[in-house]
Write an enzyme that holds these catalytic residues in place. Structure first.
Site, short mmCIF file in Angstrom:
data_model
loop_
_atom_site.label_atom_id
_atom_site.label_comp_id
_atom_site.label_asym_id
_atom_site.label_seq_id
_atom_site.Cartn_x
_atom_site.Cartn_y
_atom_site.Cartn_z
CD GLU A 36 -2.88 1.12 2.61
OE1 GLU A 36 -2.84 0.63 3.19
OE2 GLU A 36 -3.65 1.90 2.88
NE ARG A 261 3.42 -8.56 9.92
CZ ARG A 261 2.65 -7.57 9.02
NH1 ARG A 261 4.34 -6.44 9.63
NH2 ARG A 261 1.90 -6.87 8.64
CE LYS A 271 3.01 0.26 4.34
NZ LYS A 271 2.31 0.02 3.07
P1 ATP Z 1 2.70 -1.82 7.99
O1 ATP Z 1 2.70 -2.63 8.85
O2 ATP Z 1 4.11 -2.17 8.13
O3 ATP Z 1 2.36 -0.54 7.14
P2 ATP Z 1 0.98 -3.38 5.48
O4 ATP Z 1 1.54 -5.23 5.72
O5 ATP Z 1 0.72 -2.99 6.32
O6 ATP Z 1 3.01 -3.26 6.62
P3 ATP Z 1 2.10 -3.39 2.84
O7 ATP Z 1 2.22 -2.32 2.36
O8 ATP Z 1 0.35 -3.73 2.87
O9 ATP Z 1 2.46 -2.88 4.52
O10 ATP Z 1 2.74 -4.81 3.30
C1 ATP Z 1 2.96 -5.74 1.70
C2 ATP Z 1 3.40 -6.02 1.60
O11 ATP Z 1 4.36 -6.66 2.52
C3 ATP Z 1 2.30 -7.52 2.01
O12 ATP Z 1 1.64 -8.32 1.93
C4 ATP Z 1 1.99 -7.94 3.55
O13 ATP Z 1 1.63 -8.69 4.18
C5 ATP Z 1 4.06 -8.00 3.48
N1 ATP Z 1 4.42 -7.19 4.92
C6 ATP Z 1 4.66 -6.20 5.41
N2 ATP Z 1 4.36 -6.72 6.75
C7 ATP Z 1 6.73 -7.66 6.11
C8 ATP Z 1 6.85 -8.01 6.94
N3 ATP Z 1 7.30 -7.54 8.38
N4 ATP Z 1 7.11 -8.96 7.01
C9 ATP Z 1 7.10 -10.11 6.03
N5 ATP Z 1 6.00 -9.43 5.25
C10 ATP Z 1 5.24 -8.04 5.16
MG MG Z 2 -1.18 -3.01 5.03
#
Ligand code: ATP
Ligand code: MG
Length: 563
Positions: A36, A261, A271
């Site tokens: 995102e 994760r 984020k």
């Molecule tokens: P955040 O909580 O940091 O905002 P998010 O999952 O909301 O992370 P996205 O932009 O939706 O952020 O993530 C893009 C992809 O990265 C998703 O498929 C998510 O599952 C993966 N991802 C995010 N954080 C991790 C992590 N710590 N380890 C592995 N994959 C991750």
């Molecule tokens: Mg997300």
């Protein structure tokens, strides 16, 4: 775990992919990385990037970079550009660049399909009421009074939501699944909401925006993703992912597979939290070298190869864990050790006068650029009557096992010769300001006499040829391994007040001062350093410490534990 980087360690996802190819279920693999664009990527995202691109690369498949840009209020173009830069920096190139917003029309048409088949309805309850009706883990939900609204009415309302006739939050569209499902995600989830906001790509065309679950699965299906890899928190969404695709004429039905994760200690990887650090000025920006963002660690000087090798070594599984930052730092050390040219730098200079060295003269000594790699050649190191040494390498009244500079003691100057400390000069405050030493010309490195041994070797820089620079020493951003562990405390309470130490008058060899942004070095005995890619200029070089030579943090912790 193998040390041989050629061998890709296997994991359950890779095994599923192999089976799907062998059984003929898929002739080619398509994966995607779906961020995102509401912030910068962090090292946790790198795990997902390495997994998605790595699996596709290995099996000759393709990978899409898809922006999950369904929330016009939080997302923007700058974040997209930063994300693309970060993915490329990590060493990956997408086969297709996609945006969930490209599918807004299709997503809308599928919603109409769902309404027409009696499987979606326009909800009038507000957010709070919806929550109350939803029930809990132990209590089934209640059906909304609007659940059985006739299809024609639903179609009419949904059309008017789309046309912008209503306020934000006035209505939502819900999938009609099962209010008593044990899995709360199946209790009539919201799939569309009203947002009277301009979208950075579709402008004012839409007043309704799809929710994550609706947009995500359908985007996967439209793009022909074969394996939709996501983190464990989506495990409970998988039945919904499947239900939604089963109830529309979806072009394909990807398989969602969840993995744990990646987490590191002494930092945060959300984020939202990282954005807070930036917006409240706790760090200088998303690319602050202390940040766990890819922009931050790039600026810090971590090589992208280290990140890839690190996640490869950590493997993929379904169990959550927090990895020690020391493990990543060791990977970085290993990579830098091989490639970083050696040089000498003095961070806290103390003047040393070689009393038997001719005044006004410079001698050029040969030194290896890399002691384990002759191919990297020889550099010329100037020595003059006055040189700088590290203040901490001198003690007036040292303990017995101090083998560096002390009154009457001998030490070897790295790449040069042995010196003997004969005299200490102090200022009026009684501080040591100068050491007077005699050097032994027969002990020059490389000469037969050089075999004469003394216990200590220290680094130094010519006071005539050395150049002052700014050096930034970064440390952990937080003082505790998991700043989010205690829910009753604000994670900011655990910010490390000493995470950045700026040293103004460090002295480096002239060639280092002339380096370009991104050039990296090992400062012998001190650590690995990189020219800051943002602030370093020819007139005012700035060097960041990437990592110390040993894991000094582990040592400090051990010492503290031992009392
Ligand atoms: P955040 O909580 O940091 O905002 P998010 O999952 O909301 O992370 P996205 O932009 O939706 O952020 O993530 C893009 C992809 O990265 C998703 O498929 C998510 O599952 C993966 N991802 C995010 N954080 C991790 C992590 N710590 N380890 C592995 N994959 C991750
Ligand atoms: Mg997300």
């Amino acid at each position: 775990m193998s040390n041989d980087k050629q061998i890709t360690s296997t994991n359950f996802i890779r095994n599923i992919v192999i089976r799907d190819i062998e059984s003929g279920k898929h002739s080619s693999i398509v994966t995607r990385f779906p961020p995102e664009p509401n912030g910068h990527l962090h090292i946790g995202h790198a795990k997902s990037i390495c997994l998605n691109f790595g699996i596709a690369d290995e099996f000759g498949g393709t990978t899409h970079l898809r922006f999950d840009d369904t929330n016009p209020l939080k997302e923007n173009e700058d974040f997209m550009n930063a994300i693309m830069e970060d993915v490329r920096w990590l060493g990956f190139e997408w086969d297709r660049l996609c945006h969930a917003s490209d599918y807004f029309q299709q997503l809308y048409e599928y919603a109409i399909h769902l309404i027409k088949s009696g499987k979606a309805y326009v909800e009038e309850l507000n957010a709070e009421e919806i929550r109350a009706y939803r029930g809990t883990l132990t209590e089934v939900g209640r059906e909304s009074p609007f659940r059985d609204r006739p299809v024609t009415e639903n179609l009419d309302r949904f059309e008017r939501m789309k046309a912008g006739e209503f306020e934000d939050g006035q209505y939502v569209l819900r999938a009609k699944i099962d209010m008593s499902a044990a899995n709360i995600n199946l209790r009539d989830p919201v799939i569309y909401r009203i947002r009277n906001a301009s979208h950075h790509r579709t402008g004012d065309q839409w007043h309704i925006y799809p929710m994550y679950d609706w947009a995500h699965g359908i985007s996967d299906a439209i793009e022909g993703i074969t394996h939709s890899l996501c983190t464990l928190e989506f495990e409970d969404h998988r039945p919904l992912y499947d239900w939604l695709l089963d109830n529309i004429p979806a072009p394909s039905h990807p398989r969602q597979i969840e993995f744990a994760r990646g987490n590191l200690d002494y930092t945060v990887m959300s984020k939202r939290k990282l954005r807070q650090l930036v917006e409240e000025g706790h760090v200088s920006g998303w690319d602050d070298p202390r940040m766990p963002t890819l922009a931050g660690i790039r600026r810090r000087g971590y090589p992208p190869e280290s990140i890839r090798a690190f996640w490869d070594a950590m493997g993929i599984s379904k169990s959550e864990s927090i990895i020690s930052m020391g493990v990543l730092e060791n990977q970085v050390r290993d990579d830098l050790n091989v490639r970083a040219p050696r040089t000498m730098a003095v961070l806290d200079p103390l003047k040393l006068v070689l009393t038997n060295f001719p005044e006004g003269e410079t001698q050029w000594l040969d030194a290896a650029v890399h002691p384990q790699n002759e191919a990297m050649g020889i550099r010329k190191v100037p020595v003059t009557r006055e040189i700088w040494v590290e203040r901490s390498d001198f003690m007036e009244d040292p303990p017995r096992k101090f083998f560096r500079l002390k009154p009457g003691g001998e030490v070897r100057l790295r790449n040069a010769f042995i010196v003997k400390c004969n005299e200490i000069v102090k200022n009026e405050q009684g501080e040591v300001v100068e050491l007077h030493c005699e050097f032994d010309p027969d002990s020059r490195s490389g000469l037969p006499g050089a075999s004469r041994k003394v216990k200590g070797t220290i680094h130094w820089v010519s006071a005539v040829h050395g150049v002052p620079v700014e050096v930034r020493l970064c440390d952990r951003l937080f003082t505790v391994p998991n700043p989010l562990a205690d829910k009753s405390r604000d994670f900011l309470e655990f910010l490390n007040a000493h995470s950045l130490d700026v040293i103004e008058g460090a002295i480096v060899e002239a060639a280092v001062a002339e380096g370009a942004p991104g050039d990296l070095y090992q400062f012998e005995r001190t650590g690995y350093f990189v020219h800051d890619i943002v602030d370093s200029t020819p007139g005012k070089p700035v060097l960041n410490r990437i990592v110390t030579l040993r894991d000094s943090w582990a040592r400090i912790e051990k010492e503290m534990a031992a009392g």
